[in-house]
Design a protein around this motif. Structure first.
Motif, PDB file in Angstrom:
ATOM      1  N   GLY A 180       0.847  -1.232  -0.130  1.00  0.00           N
ATOM      2  CA  GLY A 180       0.081  -0.172   0.109  1.00  0.00           C
ATOM      3  C   GLY A 180       0.639   1.307  -0.071  1.00  0.00           C
ATOM      4  N   VAL A 181       0.233   2.236  -0.240  1.00  0.00           N
ATOM      5  CA  VAL A 181       0.662   3.808  -0.033  1.00  0.00           C
ATOM      6  C   VAL A 181      -0.054   4.581   0.750  1.00  0.00           C
ATOM      7  CG1 VAL A 181       1.802   3.710  -2.663  1.00  0.00           C
ATOM      8  CG2 VAL A 181      -0.743   4.346  -2.310  1.00  0.00           C
ATOM      9  N   ASN A 182       0.514   5.613   1.426  1.00  0.00           N
ATOM     10  CA  ASN A 182       0.047   6.293   2.272  1.00  0.00           C
ATOM     11  C   ASN A 182      -1.002   7.412   1.581  1.00  0.00           C
ATOM     12  OD1 ASN A 182       1.157   5.109   4.731  1.00  0.00           O
ATOM     13  ND2 ASN A 182       3.046   6.452   4.213  1.00  0.00           N
ATOM     14  N   GLU A 183      -0.627   7.871   0.493  1.00  0.00           N
ATOM     15  CA  GLU A 183      -1.558   8.448  -0.283  1.00  0.00           C
ATOM     16  C   GLU A 183      -1.815   8.097  -1.566  1.00  0.00           C
ATOM     17  OE1 GLU A 183      -0.096  12.551  -0.146  1.00  0.00           O
ATOM     18  OE2 GLU A 183      -0.283  12.849   2.068  1.00  0.00           O
ATOM     19  N   ALA A 184      -2.732   8.108  -2.355  1.00  0.00           N
ATOM     20  CA  ALA A 184      -2.977   7.765  -3.447  1.00  0.00           C
ATOM     21  C   ALA A 184      -2.278   8.580  -4.560  1.00  0.00           C
ATOM     22  CB  ALA A 184      -4.478   7.906  -4.018  1.00  0.00           C
ATOM     23  N   VAL A 185      -1.697   7.665  -5.546  1.00  0.00           N
ATOM     24  CA  VAL A 185      -0.881   8.384  -6.540  1.00  0.00           C
ATOM     25  C   VAL A 185      -1.551   8.270  -8.008  1.00  0.00           C
ATOM     26  CG1 VAL A 185       1.492   7.980  -5.407  1.00  0.00           C
ATOM     27  CG2 VAL A 185       0.224   6.083  -7.221  1.00  0.00           C
ATOM     28  N   ASN A 200      -0.125   3.816 -12.219  1.00  0.00           N
ATOM     29  CA  ASN A 200      -0.219   2.696 -11.715  1.00  0.00           C
ATOM     30  C   ASN A 200       1.265   2.283 -10.970  1.00  0.00           C
ATOM     31  OD1 ASN A 200      -2.758   2.397 -12.523  1.00  0.00           O
ATOM     32  ND2 ASN A 200      -2.187   1.353 -14.470  1.00  0.00           N
ATOM     33  N   ILE A 201       1.202   1.293 -10.287  1.00  0.00           N
ATOM     34  CA  ILE A 201       2.252   0.718  -9.459  1.00  0.00           C
ATOM     35  C   ILE A 201       2.295  -0.822  -9.659  1.00  0.00           C
ATOM     36  CG2 ILE A 201       3.981   0.507  -7.440  1.00  0.00           C
ATOM     37  CD1 ILE A 201       2.780   2.890  -6.326  1.00  0.00           C
ATOM     38  N   ILE A 202       3.300  -1.234 -10.330  1.00  0.00           N
ATOM     39  CA  ILE A 202       3.297  -2.818 -10.557  1.00  0.00           C
ATOM     40  C   ILE A 202       4.139  -3.593  -9.615  1.00  0.00           C
ATOM     41  CG2 ILE A 202       4.126  -4.664 -12.185  1.00  0.00           C
ATOM     42  CD1 ILE A 202       3.941  -2.596 -14.560  1.00  0.00           C
ATOM     43  N   VAL A 248       0.860  -8.332  -9.587  1.00  0.00           N
ATOM     44  CA  VAL A 248      -0.511  -7.359  -9.539  1.00  0.00           C
ATOM     45  C   VAL A 248      -0.209  -5.891  -9.774  1.00  0.00           C
ATOM     46  CG1 VAL A 248      -1.521  -9.403  -7.838  1.00  0.00           C
ATOM     47  CG2 VAL A 248       0.047  -7.351  -7.053  1.00  0.00           C
ATOM     48  N   VAL A 249      -1.303  -5.086  -9.729  1.00  0.00           N
ATOM     49  CA  VAL A 249      -1.062  -3.776 -10.098  1.00  0.00           C
ATOM     50  C   VAL A 249      -1.798  -2.834  -9.049  1.00  0.00           C
ATOM     51  CG1 VAL A 249      -1.637  -1.844 -11.773  1.00  0.00           C
ATOM     52  CG2 VAL A 249      -0.537  -3.983 -12.468  1.00  0.00           C
ATOM     53  N   LEU A 250      -1.193  -2.122  -8.301  1.00  0.00           N
ATOM     54  CA  LEU A 250      -1.934  -1.103  -7.684  1.00  0.00           C
ATOM     55  C   LEU A 250      -2.289   0.340  -8.632  1.00  0.00           C
ATOM     56  CD1 LEU A 250      -2.662   0.196  -4.922  1.00  0.00           C
ATOM     57  CD2 LEU A 250      -0.407   0.982  -4.529  1.00  0.00           C
ATOM     58  N   TYR A 251      -3.571   0.103  -8.678  1.00  0.00           N
ATOM     59  CA  TYR A 251      -3.688   1.067  -9.767  1.00  0.00           C
ATOM     60  C   TYR A 251      -4.051   2.539  -9.404  1.00  0.00           C
ATOM     61  CZ  TYR A 251      -5.245  -2.832 -12.698  1.00  0.00           C
ATOM     62  OH  TYR A 251      -5.204  -3.744 -13.473  1.00  0.00           O
ATOM     63  N   ALA A 252      -3.770   3.535 -10.019  1.00  0.00           N
ATOM     64  CA  ALA A 252      -3.966   4.887  -9.861  1.00  0.00           C
ATOM     65  C   ALA A 252      -5.164   5.222  -8.905  1.00  0.00           C
ATOM     66  CB  ALA A 252      -3.671   5.675 -10.935  1.00  0.00           C
ATOM     67  N   VAL A 300      -3.229  -2.899  -2.472  1.00  0.00           N
ATOM     68  CA  VAL A 300      -3.654  -4.125  -3.381  1.00  0.00           C
ATOM     69  C   VAL A 300      -3.075  -5.361  -2.712  1.00  0.00           C
ATOM     70  CG1 VAL A 300      -1.596  -4.068  -4.900  1.00  0.00           C
ATOM     71  CG2 VAL A 300      -3.544  -5.238  -5.725  1.00  0.00           C
ATOM     72  N   GLU A 301      -3.807  -6.471  -2.615  1.00  0.00           N
ATOM     73  CA  GLU A 301      -3.326  -7.593  -2.059  1.00  0.00           C
ATOM     74  C   GLU A 301      -3.094  -8.766  -3.079  1.00  0.00           C
ATOM     75  OE1 GLU A 301      -6.484  -8.926   0.519  1.00  0.00           O
ATOM     76  OE2 GLU A 301      -5.901  -7.114   1.998  1.00  0.00           O
TER      77      GLU A 301
END
Length: 448
Positions: free
Chosen positions: A95-100, A103-105, A126-130, A135-136
Motif C-alpha cells: 500500500g501507499v499512504n496517499e493515492a498516486v 499505476n504501480i506494478i 499485480v497492479v496497484l492502480y492509480a 492491493v493484495e
C-alpha cells in the motif's frame, strides 16, 4: 523387539581375543604396561569401531533400522516416495499512504520478510492502480517447512527487493502464515512404508484409506477411518404387545426406547429387544404394555459411505486445504472402490481444563516447579500428548505420571504427590480430539 546384530560388537570379547592371539604369537604373557599389550588394546578399539560400522550397514537393509537415503531406497522398492515439505502461504497487502496518479506494478516473486531469515515471494504480478491505496496478493514461502508457519498478522513488513517497487510505502501480511510442513521424518516414512501393501486392496479397507490419507501431505500425522453411521428415529405401531423395525446394519446396542411422556424406557422393565435376520423385535411390558405406539431411536451403519478424519502435526486441526488434499487423494479412481462415497471432515474438539495441586520438599522446590510448570515441563508435555492424536481418551493418569516421574530428563526429580481435580477421565469418540481450553489453576505445596 530384540536388537538385531549381524556381527558381535561386544568390546570385551573382541579385546580379549586380540590379546590372546598376540600372546600366542609372541609366546609371552602380556602384562599391563607392556607396549605390545598397549598396541593390542588400541587395535581392539579400531576393530570394535569397524565391526559397529559394518553391523550398522547390514542392519540398514532392514526396514526398522534404515534411515536417510537407505530408507528412501527401501521406499522406492515399494513405490512409496518420501513426502516433500510443503510451503507456507499468506496474503500480502502492498500500500501507499496517499493515492498516486499512476499505476504501480508489484512483480511476481518479490521477496518480503519479517526477520531477514524467512522470505515469502509474491505468487503473481499485480497492479496497484492509480487512485487506490492498496492491493493484495498471495505469497508463498521461499522454502518448505513448518518454520515458516505462525508469522503473526503484520509481521512480514520488510520488502527485500525495494528497488523493484520504490514507490510502495508499506507491506504487511493480512493473515498468519500457515500450511508449511517439514519433509516426512524417518519414523513417519518408515510407518507408511510398512502400510504400503494395504493400498493394493480394492475393497476399501480402513488401513488402505489411512495409508492414502497420510500420503496426502507431510503435515497429516494421523487419520481415523470409519464407516458412516446414521441415527434414525421411528414411531412404531404395536401389535399384541410387540413392535417391529426392519432394516439391515442396525446397531442394537444403540437402541433407545421412549415412554409416551418422552422419558427413556428401561430395558428389561418396559421392554426387551432382539435383532435377528435384519428384524428388530420389541416385546413391550411395564409402562409400555398397553401402548398403541412406541418411539425408538437407533443407529445404523451406512456401509459404502466412508468418513476420514485427519489431524496434523502437533495436534493442529486441518484447514480446508488439508481436507481437500486428503479428499482428492482418497477419492482418486485408482484408490476409491467404485461403490464408496468418501467424506473428509475435521475432528470434533472436546475441551478440558487443568486444575491440580502438587507437593514437593523445600530442598527440591525450584527443580520440581521447573519440571512441572516450565516450558518443557509435565503440563506442557501432557497438553501436547493429549491433543496430538485421535482415538484417545482424556486421561489424567498420563498427567499424573509426568508430574511424579519426569522421565525425559536424567536424574528426574518429580513431585512427591499430586491431586488432579481436572481433567477427569473421559472416553471420546474416535474422531474427537481433546484440546486444552486455556483454563488452568495449578498450585504447589512445600512440605518439609
Amino acid at each position: 523387539m530384540s536388537e538385531l546384530k549381524f556381527i558381535d560388537t561386544e568390546a570385551g570379547p573382541i579385546r580379549d581375543g586380540i590379546l590372546e592371539d598376540l600372546e600366542n604369537g609372541v609366546g609371552d604373557p602380556l602384562y599391563p604396561g607392556d607396549e605390545r599389550r598397549i598396541f593390542g588394546e588400541a587395535l581392539a578399539q579400531v576393530v570394535v569401531a569397524v565391526y559397529n560400522s559394518v553391523n550398522d550397514a547390514c542392519r540398514q537393509k532392514m526396514l526398522r533400522y534404515a534411515r536417510g537415503d537407505v530408507l528412501d531406497a527401501l521406499g522406492e522398492n515399494r513405490d512409496t516416495a518420501r513426502l516433500d515439505p510443503t510451503f507456507a502461504t499468506t496474503t500480502l497487502r502492498f500500500g501507499v499512504n496517499e493515492a498516486v496518479s499512476h499505476n504501480i506494478i508489484i512483480p511476481a516473486r518479490l521477496r518480503v520478510t519479517g526477520d531477514f531469515i524467512h522470505y515469502f515471494l509474491t505468487d503473481q504480478t499485480v497492479v496497484l492502480y492509480a487512485g487506490q491505496l492498496f492491493v493484495e496478493v498471495g505469497a508463498t514461502a521461499e522454502k518448505g517447512g513448518a518454520d515458516y508457519n505462525d508469522a503473526a498478522i503484520g509481521e512480514l513488513s520488510q520488502i527485500v527487493d525495494l528497488s523493484d517497487v520504490a514507490l510502495i510505502d508499506y507491506v504487511t501480511n493480512t493473515e498468519p502464515t500457515g500450511g508449511g510442513g517439514d519433509q516426512e521424518t524417518d519414523e513417519a516414512y518408515r510407518e507408511r512404508i510398512r502400510e504400503a501393501e494395504n493400498r493394493l486392496s480394492t475393497a476399501g479397507p480402513e488401513k488402505a484409506y489411512r495409508y492414502w490419507a497420510l500420503s496426502s501431505s507431510p503435515i497429516v500425522t494421523d487419520a481415523v477411518v470409519e464407516s458412516e453411521t446414521e441415527r434414525i428415529s421411528r414411531t412404531l405401531k404395536t401389535y399384541a404387545g410387540h413392535a417391529f423395525q426392519g432394516g439391515a446394519n442396525l446397531i442394537p446396542e444403540s437402541l433407545a426406547v421412549y415412554l409416551p411422556g418422552g422419558s427413556e424406557a428401561v430395558d428389561g422393565t418396559d421392554y426387551t429387544a432382539s435383532y435377528d435376520d435384519e428384524l428388530l423385535t420389541l416385546t413391550l411390558s411395564g409402562s409400555l404394555a398397553a401402548a398403541d405406539e412406541v418411539k425408538i431411536e437407533i443407529t445404523r451403519n451406512m456401509y459404502g459411505r466412508v468418513k476420514i478424519v485427519p489431524i496434523c502435526a502437533g495436534g493442529e486441526l486441518p484447514d480446508e486445504d488439508v481436507l481437500e488434499a486428503v479428499r482428492r487423494v482418497c477419492s482418486a479412481d485408482d484408490v476409491r472402490p467404485l461403490t464408496d462415497i468418501v467424506q473428509v471432515e475435521a475432528p470434533q474438539v472436546e475441551l478440558y481444563d487443568i486444575e491440580l495441586t502438587y507437593y514437593t520438599t523445600k530442598a527440591n522446590e525450584s527443580e520440581v516447579v521447573k519440571n512441572v510448570e516450565g516450558p518443557d515441563g509435565a503440563i506442557n508435555r501432557y497438553i501436547y500428548w493429549q491433543g496430538s492424536a485421535l482415538d484417545q481418551e482424556i486421561n489424567p493418569d498420563e498427567l499424573r505420571k509426568l508430574i511424579l516421574c519426569p522421565h525425559w530428563i536424567e536424574n528426574p526429580i518429580g513431585a512427591t504427590r499430586v491431586i488432579i481435580t481436572k481433567p477427569e477421565y473421559k472416553e471420546l469418540p474416535s474422531t474427537t480430539v481433546a484440546k486444552f481450553s486455556g483454563n488452568i489453576n495449578v498450585q504447589h505445596v512445600v512440605k518439609d
